[in-house]
Design a protein around this motif. Structure first.
Motif, PDB file in Angstrom:
ATOM      1  N   ILE A  56       0.956  -1.156   0.010  1.00 41.83           N
ATOM      2  CA  ILE A  56       0.117  -0.006  -0.080  1.00 41.83           C
ATOM      3  C   ILE A  56       1.130   1.060   0.073  1.00 41.83           C
ATOM      4  CG2 ILE A  56      -1.739   1.319   1.117  1.00 41.83           C
ATOM      5  CD1 ILE A  56      -2.615  -1.153   2.476  1.00 41.83           C
ATOM      6  N   ALA A  57       0.464   2.244  -0.967  1.00 37.90           N
ATOM      7  CA  ALA A  57       1.484   3.252  -1.091  1.00 37.90           C
ATOM      8  C   ALA A  57       0.916   4.462  -0.259  1.00 37.90           C
ATOM      9  CB  ALA A  57       1.460   3.898  -2.449  1.00 37.90           C
ATOM     10  N   GLU A  58       1.618   5.644  -0.128  1.00 38.63           N
ATOM     11  CA  GLU A  58       0.961   6.638   0.601  1.00 38.63           C
ATOM     12  C   GLU A  58      -0.162   7.268   0.180  1.00 38.63           C
ATOM     13  OE1 GLU A  58       3.961   9.399   1.716  1.00 38.63           O
ATOM     14  OE2 GLU A  58       5.086   8.287   2.850  1.00 38.63           O
ATOM     15  N   ASP A  59      -0.366   7.016  -1.101  1.00 32.03           N
ATOM     16  CA  ASP A  59      -1.673   7.763  -1.739  1.00 32.03           C
ATOM     17  C   ASP A  59      -2.769   7.032  -1.744  1.00 32.03           C
ATOM     18  OD1 ASP A  59      -0.827   6.030  -3.616  1.00 32.03           O
ATOM     19  OD2 ASP A  59      -0.666   7.457  -5.411  1.00 32.03           O
ATOM     20  N   GLY A  60      -2.470   5.631  -1.219  1.00 29.84           N
ATOM     21  CA  GLY A  60      -3.741   4.566  -1.200  1.00 29.84           C
ATOM     22  C   GLY A  60      -3.719   3.459  -2.325  1.00 29.84           C
ATOM     23  N   GLN A  61      -3.015   3.849  -3.109  1.00 26.11           N
ATOM     24  CA  GLN A  61      -2.800   2.837  -4.232  1.00 26.11           C
ATOM     25  C   GLN A  61      -2.321   1.511  -3.722  1.00 26.11           C
ATOM     26  OE1 GLN A  61      -0.749   4.178  -7.912  1.00 26.11           O
ATOM     27  NE2 GLN A  61      -1.891   5.901  -8.187  1.00 26.11           N
ATOM     28  N   ILE A  62      -2.820   0.568  -4.242  1.00 21.39           N
ATOM     29  CA  ILE A  62      -2.570  -1.045  -3.755  1.00 21.39           C
ATOM     30  C   ILE A  62      -1.861  -1.828  -4.886  1.00 21.39           C
ATOM     31  CG2 ILE A  62      -3.293  -3.073  -2.556  1.00 21.39           C
ATOM     32  CD1 ILE A  62      -5.243  -1.346  -1.187  1.00 21.39           C
ATOM     33  N   SER A  63      -0.810  -2.247  -4.627  1.00 20.58           N
ATOM     34  CA  SER A  63      -0.076  -2.825  -5.895  1.00 20.58           C
ATOM     35  C   SER A  63      -0.060  -4.520  -5.027  1.00 20.58           C
ATOM     36  CB  SER A  63       1.312  -2.297  -6.060  1.00 20.58           C
ATOM     37  OG  SER A  63       1.073  -1.226  -6.570  1.00 20.58           O
ATOM     38  N   ALA A  64       0.022  -5.534  -6.073  1.00 20.78           N
ATOM     39  CA  ALA A  64       0.264  -6.636  -5.727  1.00 20.78           C
ATOM     40  C   ALA A  64       1.215  -7.615  -6.440  1.00 20.78           C
ATOM     41  CB  ALA A  64      -1.119  -7.682  -5.413  1.00 20.78           C
ATOM     42  N   LEU A  65       1.948  -8.495  -5.956  1.00 19.20           N
ATOM     43  CA  LEU A  65       2.868  -9.340  -6.509  1.00 19.20           C
ATOM     44  C   LEU A  65       2.343 -10.795  -6.602  1.00 19.20           C
ATOM     45  CD1 LEU A  65       5.201  -9.253  -8.391  1.00 19.20           C
ATOM     46  CD2 LEU A  65       6.705 -10.092  -6.232  1.00 19.20           C
ATOM     47  N   GLY A  66       1.849 -11.345  -7.374  1.00 19.50           N
ATOM     48  CA  GLY A  66       1.208 -12.639  -7.162  1.00 19.50           C
ATOM     49  C   GLY A  66       2.240 -13.963  -7.009  1.00 19.50           C
ATOM     50  N   ALA A  67       1.924 -14.874  -6.354  1.00 17.83           N
ATOM     51  CA  ALA A  67       2.478 -16.124  -5.825  1.00 17.83           C
ATOM     52  C   ALA A  67       3.511 -16.355  -7.343  1.00 17.83           C
ATOM     53  CB  ALA A  67       1.903 -17.197  -5.251  1.00 17.83           C
ATOM     54  N   GLY A  68       4.772 -16.559  -7.098  1.00 20.67           N
ATOM     55  CA  GLY A  68       5.610 -16.710  -8.068  1.00 20.67           C
ATOM     56  C   GLY A  68       5.923 -15.902  -9.120  1.00 20.67           C
ATOM     57  N   ASP A  69       5.286 -14.776  -9.005  1.00 20.05           N
ATOM     58  CA  ASP A  69       5.764 -13.813 -10.105  1.00 20.05           C
ATOM     59  C   ASP A  69       6.919 -12.951 -10.005  1.00 20.05           C
ATOM     60  OD1 ASP A  69       3.015 -14.314 -11.280  1.00 20.05           O
ATOM     61  OD2 ASP A  69       2.083 -12.387 -10.519  1.00 20.05           O
ATOM     62  N   HIS A  70       7.557 -12.360 -11.179  1.00 23.27           N
ATOM     63  CA  HIS A  70       8.556 -11.605 -10.987  1.00 23.27           C
ATOM     64  C   HIS A  70       8.242 -10.347 -10.547  1.00 23.27           C
ATOM     65  CE1 HIS A  70      12.163  -9.549 -12.712  1.00 23.27           C
ATOM     66  NE2 HIS A  70      12.793 -10.699 -12.615  1.00 23.27           N
ATOM     67  N   PRO A  71       9.168  -9.624  -9.743  1.00 22.11           N
ATOM     68  CA  PRO A  71       8.981  -8.460  -9.291  1.00 22.11           C
ATOM     69  C   PRO A  71       8.687  -7.374 -10.390  1.00 22.11           C
ATOM     70  CG  PRO A  71      11.049  -9.304  -8.467  1.00 22.11           C
ATOM     71  CD  PRO A  71      10.564 -10.232  -9.245  1.00 22.11           C
ATOM     72  N   ALA A  72       8.914  -7.768 -11.619  1.00 24.95           N
ATOM     73  CA  ALA A  72       8.592  -6.885 -12.842  1.00 24.95           C
ATOM     74  C   ALA A  72       7.152  -6.955 -13.054  1.00 24.95           C
ATOM     75  CB  ALA A  72       9.559  -6.748 -14.049  1.00 24.95           C
ATOM     76  N   ASP A  73       6.517  -8.014 -12.473  1.00 30.01           N
ATOM     77  CA  ASP A  73       5.044  -8.312 -12.952  1.00 30.01           C
ATOM     78  C   ASP A  73       4.193  -7.420 -11.847  1.00 30.01           C
ATOM     79  OD1 ASP A  73       5.678  -9.550 -15.082  1.00 30.01           O
ATOM     80  OD2 ASP A  73       6.157 -11.573 -13.970  1.00 30.01           O
ATOM     81  N   LEU A  74       4.747  -6.716 -10.867  1.00 35.51           N
ATOM     82  CA  LEU A  74       3.965  -5.977  -9.991  1.00 35.51           C
ATOM     83  C   LEU A  74       2.686  -5.314 -10.578  1.00 35.51           C
ATOM     84  CD1 LEU A  74       3.920  -5.274  -6.959  1.00 35.51           C
ATOM     85  CD2 LEU A  74       4.769  -3.099  -7.403  1.00 35.51           C
ATOM     86  N   GLN A  75       1.554  -5.576 -10.144  1.00 36.17           N
ATOM     87  CA  GLN A  75       0.257  -4.901 -10.621  1.00 36.17           C
ATOM     88  C   GLN A  75      -0.401  -4.042  -9.822  1.00 36.17           C
ATOM     89  OE1 GLN A  75      -2.738  -7.733 -11.733  1.00 36.17           O
ATOM     90  NE2 GLN A  75      -1.726  -9.195 -10.481  1.00 36.17           N
TER      91      GLN A  75
END
Length: 249
Positions: free
Chosen positions: A140-159
């Motif tokens: 969770i970012a300070e502006d309220g945006q929520i990102s998630a990395l799926g199990a086994g995903d590469h860090p570049a796949d952060l959504q």
């Protein structure tokens, strides 16, 4: 005599109501995001009997307001915890419509939706639930945006999975609900405020001060005892008066 009983009984009834609110506050000193209950009273005239002048007033509970001062913010390290950095509220969905809370101890329900500790679904800026990927790692970012990395995903796949709807309606318009949440009159919806910020990994504690609440409870108990003594004294005086009148007759 009647006036003593009237004043004392009316005061005792209001004290009992206040005692209930104080006890509720004390019971919620450890409840995340809780706002202390403040009972507001108003004076109302007593309707006189036919032919009598309206010479008396009583007091009634007007509303349950809240002390909206900020509680202590503590770090938890939990990725799904968040506290408002100053003013503002999180938005949740209820059967009665949108509601607002300062309790940012979030979790994920069986449907993969972000919810509060009481199970209320947390809403995004578009008014929809925020779904997190199964076994994903959220951020969770300070502006309220929520990102998630799926199990086994590469860090570049952060959504980006959503952004918390943070609102800041005028304090005087907020109404406390029976479930402890707050809402606007007439099921109005507060707009998102992009200027608000949160503290990820923190939660805001209750703003009730335990020592002050305990002192107020003791003071109220003593005041109630005093009113009971007034009623007892009035009854004793009434009995003495009746005895004197009977002897004189």
């Amino acid at each position: 005599m009647d006036r003593i009983l009237y004043v004392a009984s009316n005061g005792a009834a209001r004290i009992l109501e206040q005692q209930s609110a104080l006890a509720n506050n004390l019971a919620n000193t450890t409840t995340t995001g809780f706002r202390a209950v403040l009972d507001v009273y108003r004076a109302v005239p007593v309707q006189p009997a036919a032919g009598e002048m309206p010479t008396r007033v009583t007091t009634v509970l007007a509303s349950h307001q809240a002390h909206l001062g900020q509680g202590a913010v503590v770090e938890t390290g939990n990725a799904l915890d968040a506290a408002m950095a100053g003013d503002g509220w999180f938005t949740v969905r209820t059967p009665e419509g949108e509601a607002y809370t300062r309790a940012g101890r979030f979790t994920v329900n069986d449907n993969g939706e972000l919810v509060t500790a009481t199970g209320a679904v947390v809403l995004s800026v578009d008014g929809q639930p925020i779904e997190l990927p199964e076994r994903g790692t959220p951020t969770i970012a300070e502006d309220g945006q929520i990102s998630a990395l799926g199990a086994g995903d590469h860090p570049a796949d952060l959504q980006l999975v959503g952004q918390l709807k943070l609102v800041n309606p005028p304090a005087e318009q907020l109404r406390r609900r029976a479930d402890g949440l707050f809402s606007l009159p007439g099921s109005e919806v507060a707009p998102a405020d992009e200027r608000l910020r949160i503290l990820p990994g923190f939660v805001e504690n209750s703003n009730v001060e335990p020592a002050a609440a305990m002192v107020a409870l003791i003071a109220n108990a003593r005041a109630f005892e005093q009113h009971m003594k007034f009623i007892q004294t009035a009854d004793e005086n009434d009995q003495r008066s009746n005895a004197i009148l009977s002897a004189a007759g």
